[in-house]
Design an enzyme around this catalytic site. Structure first.
Site, PDB file in Angstrom:
ATOM      1  N   CYS A 114      -4.985   3.834  -1.544  1.00 37.08           N
ATOM      2  CA  CYS A 114      -6.175   3.127  -2.466  1.00 37.08           C
ATOM      3  C   CYS A 114      -6.256   3.590  -3.973  1.00 37.08           C
ATOM      4  O   CYS A 114      -5.405   5.217  -4.136  1.00 37.08           O
ATOM      5  CB  CYS A 114      -7.659   4.138  -1.313  1.00 37.08           C
ATOM      6  SG  CYS A 114      -8.702   3.323  -2.661  1.00 37.08           S
ATOM      7  N   HIS A 157      -9.649  -2.486   4.679  1.00 38.69           N
ATOM      8  CA  HIS A 157      -9.550  -2.240   4.032  1.00 38.69           C
ATOM      9  C   HIS A 157     -10.516  -1.933   3.217  1.00 38.69           C
ATOM     10  O   HIS A 157     -11.564  -1.903   2.651  1.00 38.69           O
ATOM     11  CB  HIS A 157      -8.174  -1.524   3.257  1.00 38.69           C
ATOM     12  CG  HIS A 157      -8.103  -0.296   2.616  1.00 38.69           C
ATOM     13  ND1 HIS A 157      -7.887   0.959   2.659  1.00 38.69           N
ATOM     14  CD2 HIS A 157      -8.555  -0.295   1.071  1.00 38.69           C
ATOM     15  CE1 HIS A 157      -8.327   1.726   1.332  1.00 38.69           C
ATOM     16  NE2 HIS A 157      -8.177   0.562   0.982  1.00 38.69           N
ATOM     17  N   GLU A 158     -10.236  -3.436   2.429  1.00 40.37           N
ATOM     18  CA  GLU A 158     -11.566  -3.870   1.752  1.00 40.37           C
ATOM     19  C   GLU A 158     -12.712  -4.259   1.727  1.00 40.37           C
ATOM     20  O   GLU A 158     -13.602  -3.950   1.053  1.00 40.37           O
ATOM     21  CB  GLU A 158     -10.951  -5.359   1.049  1.00 40.37           C
ATOM     22  CG  GLU A 158      -9.001  -5.075   0.165  1.00 40.37           C
ATOM     23  CD  GLU A 158      -9.235  -4.331  -0.218  1.00 40.37           C
ATOM     24  OE1 GLU A 158     -10.513  -3.657  -1.693  1.00 40.37           O
ATOM     25  OE2 GLU A 158      -8.434  -3.052  -0.911  1.00 40.37           O
ATOM     26  N   HIS A 161     -15.132  -1.101   1.408  1.00 39.57           N
ATOM     27  CA  HIS A 161     -15.499  -0.401  -0.483  1.00 39.57           C
ATOM     28  C   HIS A 161     -16.264  -1.345  -0.321  1.00 39.57           C
ATOM     29  O   HIS A 161     -17.421  -0.870  -0.153  1.00 39.57           O
ATOM     30  CB  HIS A 161     -13.889  -1.515  -0.340  1.00 39.57           C
ATOM     31  CG  HIS A 161     -12.936   0.537  -0.530  1.00 39.57           C
ATOM     32  ND1 HIS A 161     -13.376   1.158  -1.662  1.00 39.57           N
ATOM     33  CD2 HIS A 161     -11.500  -0.324  -0.891  1.00 39.57           C
ATOM     34  CE1 HIS A 161     -12.094   1.414  -1.522  1.00 39.57           C
ATOM     35  NE2 HIS A 161     -10.641   0.688  -1.422  1.00 39.57           N
TER      36      HIS A 161
END
Length: 187
Positions: A114, A157-158, A161
């Site tokens: 990351c 993953h995004e 966030h």
């Protein structure tokens, strides 16, 4: 131009917040932010530009990583096959949402990294191997797309966030490289 100095690092409170939905149509400032985020990813994947500006290579970036708590992500995943210049996916996504996913999970052999984490975090990060996603582009047009394997992992993953979740939250704390039998390991 976005550089590594603009990206906040783990421990910053914004990375643990659930980001706010953007109101459509998005503002010119938000459109520019999305374009700048996508350009950062392209720059980070260009060896000359990356070296000149000291950029770490990335395939995804979420607005919270820039200390902006909004549901805006950019992804630029280069083509994997030799001789193919076209990216698998290159998009700025406004208010992305996973509307369905596979039962089967997948993870990357190398684990995940990351731009907001400056250390190696060993371990498998199990995620859905296939997802169906909706999002708006910068012009407010709705898109629905299906992704599998690596692109699906990047998007998850995004989206994590924008939900205040870090990739290492998914790693088994006691046994970082233990995974269930039905998890597909992608190299």
């Amino acid at each position: 131009m976005i550089t590594m100095e603009d990206i906040i690092r783990e421990g910053h409170p914004t990375l643990r917040m659930v980001a706010k939905e953007l109101t459509l149509p998005i503002s010119e400032e938000e459109k520019q932010l999305g374009k700048d985020m996508l350009q950062f990813l392209k720059n980070s994947q260009d060896p000359e530009i990356a070296e000149k500006y000291n950029l770490r290579a990335g395939v995804g970036l979420a607005a919270p990583q820039l200390d902006i708590s909004k549901r805006l992500v950019a992804v630029h995943i280069p083509g994997i096959e030799e001789g193919i210049d076209e990216p698998i996916i290159s998009a700025v996504m406004v208010n992305p949402k996973i509307i369905s996913h596979s039962v089967q999970s997948a993870c990357l052999t190398e684990g995940e990294g990351c731009l907001s984490v400056d250390r190696e975090v060993p371990g498998y990060v199990p995620r859905h191997s296939r997802i169906t996603l909706t999002y708006f582009d910068l012009e407010g047009e709705l898109h629905k797309t299906r992704l599998k394997n690596y692109p699906a992992i990047v998007i998850q993953h995004e989206i994590d966030h924008i939900n205040g979740i870090m990739f290492y939250d998914h790693i088994n704390k006691e046994h970082p490289f233990k995974i269930d039998d039905d998890v597909k390991v992608i190299s």
